[in-house]
Design an enzyme around this catalytic site. Sequence first.
Site, PDB file in Angstrom:
ATOM      1  N   LYS A 146      51.297  36.833  33.574  1.00 42.43           N
ATOM      2  CA  LYS A 146      50.614  35.639  34.090  1.00 42.43           C
ATOM      3  C   LYS A 146      51.081  35.414  35.525  1.00 42.43           C
ATOM      4  CE  LYS A 146      49.238  31.066  32.400  1.00 42.43           C
ATOM      5  NZ  LYS A 146      47.794  31.370  32.388  1.00 42.43           N
ATOM      6  N   GLU A 179      37.233  37.478  29.018  1.00 42.74           N
ATOM      7  CA  GLU A 179      37.652  36.078  28.935  1.00 42.74           C
ATOM      8  C   GLU A 179      36.993  35.276  30.030  1.00 42.74           C
ATOM      9  OE1 GLU A 179      41.898  36.031  29.257  1.00 42.74           O
ATOM     10  OE2 GLU A 179      41.921  37.023  31.197  1.00 42.74           O
TER      11      GLU A 179
END
Length: 287
Positions: A146, A179
């Site tokens: 991330k 996503e």
Amino acid sequence: MKIYLNGEFVEKEDAKISVYDHGLLYGDGIFEGIRAYDGVVFKLKEHIDRLYDSAKSITLEIPMTKEEMEKVVVDTIKINNLKDAYIRLVITRGVGDLGLDPRKCKKPTIFCIAEPMNPLLGEDGIKVITSSVRRLPVDVLNPAVKSLNYLNSILAKIQANYAGVHEAFLLDSEGYVAEGTGDNIFVVKNGLIKTPPVYSSVLRGITRDTVIELAKELDYNVVEGRLTLHELYVADELFITGTAAELVPVVEIDGRVINNGEIGEITKKLSEEFKKIRKVMGTKVYE
């Protein structure tokens, strides 16, 4: 508002980092978005574990233990007298020079922000488009890290803005659904819940995993498998999950209306159950 910055709390206007920080110059850093509900930090330990996994993957040494980092988050909420908050915890490579070499950065920059924030996309049904921007493949930049490099998502979000919709979905390099710009995708068809697998250019979201657990506890059949756009277009229900977004129904994608524009029953049930458990599954801020 007070912000944690490198070991101390400072006023918002005094929370400054160097222009030589490699987080700013190169997006060289990691972060976690975390939520607190009614004085409970939702799955804080899981967020911190993911933060440290991201750090290890990019060889970023964090000069604090996980327990100390958890305390940073809790203290940031406390000092701002918050019970419900969105928390952004960021660690950059730190101050270096104008070259790429991370060895020039001697000490990471660590800061933590906590402030009130409603669900990012609201709670009503949203409209989305499919972006022409592809999600980066795992051999280019693994989504399990991330990182501060979100330009891929920002470019897709720009397309959503131009189209006048709330969100954009990205496909992976092979054309399968990956996503959203900052959220995971779920499809419901004939009672079966399906979501893309984490090996398919998808971040393993904390909210994603929680919703999968809830669905199984409610005896829904959940499958992690590759999704095509066709499956989204003909879905009975479609929704997204994320820390900032929480759980949001999708009522239209690329002009195809889902469930006559109504929020589906399974989506409603999962949203209700998520709201129940989010205030108890985590770390208490105030004892």
